[in-house]
Design a protein around this motif. Sequence first.
Motif, PDB file in Angstrom:
ATOM      1  N   GLU A  51       0.855  -1.177   0.000  1.00 60.87           N
ATOM      2  CA  GLU A  51       0.000   0.000   0.000  1.00 60.87           C
ATOM      3  C   GLU A  51       0.897   1.234   0.000  1.00 60.87           C
ATOM      4  OE1 GLU A  51      -3.663   1.806  -0.146  1.00 60.87           O
ATOM      5  OE2 GLU A  51      -3.199  -0.334  -0.161  1.00 60.87           O
ATOM      6  N   PRO A  52       0.778   2.085  -1.050  1.00 58.80           N
ATOM      7  CA  PRO A  52       1.682   3.219  -1.137  1.00 58.80           C
ATOM      8  C   PRO A  52       1.403   4.278  -0.083  1.00 58.80           C
ATOM      9  CG  PRO A  52       0.020   3.353  -2.842  1.00 58.80           C
ATOM     10  CD  PRO A  52      -0.157   2.033  -2.160  1.00 58.80           C
ATOM     11  N   ALA A  53       2.455   4.924   0.345  1.00 58.94           N
ATOM     12  CA  ALA A  53       2.291   6.050   1.257  1.00 58.94           C
ATOM     13  C   ALA A  53       1.783   7.253   0.478  1.00 58.94           C
ATOM     14  CB  ALA A  53       3.634   6.375   1.909  1.00 58.94           C
ATOM     15  N   ALA A  80       3.091  17.541  -5.712  1.00 60.23           N
ATOM     16  CA  ALA A  80       3.931  16.676  -6.546  1.00 60.23           C
ATOM     17  C   ALA A  80       3.092  15.989  -7.607  1.00 60.23           C
ATOM     18  CB  ALA A  80       4.634  15.636  -5.673  1.00 60.23           C
ATOM     19  N   ASP A  81       1.902  15.524  -7.234  1.00 59.86           N
ATOM     20  CA  ASP A  81       1.012  14.893  -8.209  1.00 59.86           C
ATOM     21  C   ASP A  81       0.696  15.856  -9.345  1.00 59.86           C
ATOM     22  OD1 ASP A  81       0.905  12.587  -6.760  1.00 59.86           O
ATOM     23  OD2 ASP A  81      -1.049  12.977  -5.853  1.00 59.86           O
ATOM     24  N   ALA A  82       0.319  17.080  -8.991  1.00 56.81           N
ATOM     25  CA  ALA A  82      -0.065  18.061 -10.004  1.00 56.81           C
ATOM     26  C   ALA A  82       1.114  18.429 -10.893  1.00 56.81           C
ATOM     27  CB  ALA A  82      -0.637  19.307  -9.331  1.00 56.81           C
ATOM     28  N   ARG A 132       3.673   4.931  -7.491  1.00 56.55           N
ATOM     29  CA  ARG A 132       2.316   5.477  -7.586  1.00 56.55           C
ATOM     30  C   ARG A 132       2.294   6.754  -8.405  1.00 56.55           C
ATOM     31  NH1 ARG A 132      -1.553   8.950  -5.626  1.00 56.55           N
ATOM     32  NH2 ARG A 132      -0.059  10.184  -4.449  1.00 56.55           N
ATOM     33  N   LEU A 133       3.267   7.619  -8.130  1.00 58.10           N
ATOM     34  CA  LEU A 133       3.335   8.878  -8.861  1.00 58.10           C
ATOM     35  C   LEU A 133       3.669   8.628 -10.333  1.00 58.10           C
ATOM     36  CD1 LEU A 133       3.110  11.926  -8.530  1.00 58.10           C
ATOM     37  CD2 LEU A 133       5.546  12.003  -8.007  1.00 58.10           C
TER      38      LEU A 133
END
Length: 213
Positions: free
Chosen positions: A124-126, A132-134, A197-198
């Motif tokens: 499960e990713p933190a 950062a996503d944007a 995930r990113l």
Amino acid sequence: MILKAIIDEQVYTLNVPDPVLERGSDFFDQLDRDMDQGWQMSREWVEAPDRLQRCQIIADKLLTALEKENEKLGMLMAGYILSRLPEVETVELDIQGEVQNNQFRFRESATPSDTSDQKPAVDEPASVTAGADAAMAAAATSGLAGGLSKMQAMAQAGQDVTQVFKVGKAYRFSVLDPASGSWQDSPMMATEAEAERLRQQAFKARYEALQRP
């Protein structure tokens, strides 16, 4: 025999003639001998791939064959899967090249032993900051000329977004800026799961942007 391959909700029906299965047996055995030596499955080295893992490896080769529209290779790869998993009906191919994420679906008549292998669990990713996503989503979609087909977009996105790599004790990946031809690095992540995930979000953003008119 028929094998259905699903790539990002698009279904390819591969009708493998019986003669291909028969004549390909020596080739299939050679593939097994190659995999007997162990195989790099994404980030993990597997010393002795089991039957399902071998089919996941070959499914990755099937994805490449479909991307390159190599019908002969695609039939052979589908033939291998059908010969090793006779009750298989569908293979869902991971468009990001994560071999362990290639999944198989079996006919209802399959015995429990045929379907006992399931998609491996992942950590499960933190959480990663919204900033950062944007930022990486913006980098993945800026300056692109779209209009590609799903297969073309998938192949291009795979070239434009690198795999996660380690830098010291942290993890990151890079995204190609099409305007300048330079690579933009993601933020440094404390764990590989966070970086992955990113990266998946950046890959998806690039993939979708490449298809826009």
